[in-house]
Write an enzyme that holds these catalytic residues in place. Structure first.
Site, mmCIF file in Angstrom:
data_model
loop_
_atom_site.group_PDB
_atom_site.id
_atom_site.type_symbol
_atom_site.label_atom_id
_atom_site.label_comp_id
_atom_site.label_asym_id
_atom_site.label_seq_id
_atom_site.Cartn_x
_atom_site.Cartn_y
_atom_site.Cartn_z
ATOM 1 N N GLY A 1 -35.566 60.612 5.325
ATOM 2 C CA GLY A 1 -34.225 60.370 4.789
ATOM 3 C C GLY A 1 -34.192 59.842 3.364
ATOM 4 N N GLU B 1 -34.915 52.710 1.283
ATOM 5 C CA GLU B 1 -34.312 53.315 2.490
ATOM 6 C C GLU B 1 -33.007 53.996 2.130
ATOM 7 O OE1 GLU B 1 -34.696 54.317 5.333
ATOM 8 O OE2 GLU B 1 -35.637 52.921 6.724
ATOM 9 N N ASP B 2 -32.756 55.114 2.770
ATOM 10 C CA ASP B 2 -31.454 55.759 2.595
ATOM 11 C C ASP B 2 -30.368 54.975 3.317
ATOM 12 O OD1 ASP B 2 -32.962 56.488 4.827
ATOM 13 O OD2 ASP B 2 -31.737 58.244 5.233
ATOM 14 N N ASP C 1 -29.107 51.119 9.565
ATOM 15 C CA ASP C 1 -28.148 51.367 10.642
ATOM 16 C C ASP C 1 -28.223 50.175 11.605
ATOM 17 O OD1 ASP C 1 -26.595 52.733 12.591
ATOM 18 O OD2 ASP C 1 -27.342 54.649 11.886
ATOM 19 N N ARG D 1 -29.639 67.600 4.700
ATOM 20 C CA ARG D 1 -30.314 66.631 3.829
ATOM 21 C C ARG D 1 -30.072 66.957 2.361
ATOM 22 N NH1 ARG D 1 -33.804 63.469 7.049
ATOM 23 N NH2 ARG D 1 -34.816 64.536 8.762
HETATM 24 C C1 PRP Z 1 -33.108 56.914 9.733
HETATM 25 C C2 PRP Z 1 -33.066 56.292 8.350
HETATM 26 C C3 PRP Z 1 -33.755 54.981 8.536
HETATM 27 C C4 PRP Z 1 -33.451 54.623 9.983
HETATM 28 C C5 PRP Z 1 -32.371 53.619 10.027
HETATM 29 O O1 PRP Z 1 -34.307 57.594 9.880
HETATM 30 O O2 PRP Z 1 -33.705 57.091 7.386
HETATM 31 O O3 PRP Z 1 -35.131 55.085 8.335
HETATM 32 O O4 PRP Z 1 -33.016 55.819 10.637
HETATM 33 O O5 PRP Z 1 -31.990 53.340 11.342
HETATM 34 P P1 PRP Z 1 -32.073 51.897 11.994
HETATM 35 O O6 PRP Z 1 -31.533 50.904 11.009
HETATM 36 O O7 PRP Z 1 -31.165 52.041 13.212
HETATM 37 O O8 PRP Z 1 -33.472 51.608 12.397
HETATM 38 P P2 PRP Z 1 -34.588 58.615 11.087
HETATM 39 O O9 PRP Z 1 -35.338 57.896 12.163
HETATM 40 O O10 PRP Z 1 -33.314 59.307 11.478
HETATM 41 O O11 PRP Z 1 -35.609 59.648 10.430
HETATM 42 P P3 PRP Z 1 -35.433 60.592 9.130
HETATM 43 O O12 PRP Z 1 -35.295 59.674 7.940
HETATM 44 O O13 PRP Z 1 -36.689 61.399 9.103
HETATM 45 O O14 PRP Z 1 -34.186 61.434 9.326
#
Ligand code: PRP
Length: 190
Positions: free
Chosen positions: A50, A108-109, A112, A174
């Site tokens: 991400g 980080e993008d 959450d 993306r």
């Molecule tokens: C997403 C995002 C963060 C994480 C945040 O990655 O890039 O790394 O989730 O979520 P959290 O705060 O609930 O832990 P994802 O696991 O979807 O993988 P990706 O970046 O490869 O899409």
């Protein structure tokens, strides 16, 4: 065959536009440059996949404002049940270099639940970094399960399903150059 801007029909509304992203990335880079003005270098650790867009733009913005930058990437995966993250993280791609004594900034993008980042911060500190901070373009305050000190935040956004600028739905969207809310009909179909 998909045409240019095929994604527009799948997006309910734009949350953060391209210009807003560009301005914010520059603003965050200026803050970081000021805070690390005396550092020899900073080590940016991007979290795949991400963060790729933000990492690329943020690193270039730091290139305009300093200090010198090095880049590493990690890939992690949460052991979750369905869509619920458990907070237990598996490393799919580890750091390539020793980070002992380095000033690390996790890129980080989105933050959450905070579970990924919470785990990652402890991991990087255990590798004896001199300092570990976080820059996140997006944060969902209403989704937080564990509070993580994120020093640099771009935008607080509502707890909705967003895609674009690195964020995916089923590996798509993306490359969309802005952050937008995905239409419910898109994921209700599958
Ligand atoms: C997403 C995002 C963060 C994480 C945040 O990655 O890039 O790394 O989730 O979520 P959290 O705060 O609930 O832990 P994802 O696991 O979807 O993988 P990706 O970046 O490869 O899409």
């Amino acid at each position: 065959m998909a045409e240019g801007n095929w994604h527009a029909a799948d997006i309910d509304r734009v949350i953060v536009g391209e210009d807003q992203i560009r301005d914010k990335v520059d603003e965050l880079a200026k803050q970081v440059a000021a805070d690390y003005a005396t550092a020899d270098s900073v080590l940016l650790v991007g979290v795949l996949k991400g963060a790729v867009m933000f990492m690329a733009d943020f690193a270039r913005a730091l290139g305009r404002h300093g200090p010198p930058v090095e880049m590493e990437f990690m890939a992690v995966s949460s052991y979750g049940q369905g869509t619920t993250s458990s907070g237990v993280v598996r490393i799919l791609k580890d750091l390539d270099s020793d980070i002992a004594g380095r000033h690390v900034i996790v890129v980080e993008d989105i933050v959450d639940s905070g579970l990924t980042l919470s785990w990652l911060m402890k991991y990087l500190q255990s590798r004896r970094a001199a300092s570990v901070e976080v820059v996140a373009l997006l944060r969902k305050p209403d989704a937080v399960k564990v509070t993580v000190p994120v020093k640099y935040v771009g935008f607080d956004i509502p707890n909705e399903f967003v895609v674009g600028y690195g964020l995916d739905y089923s590996e798509r969207y993306r490359e969309v150059p802005y952050v937008g809310v995905l239409r419910k009909s898109v994921y209700a179909q599958s």
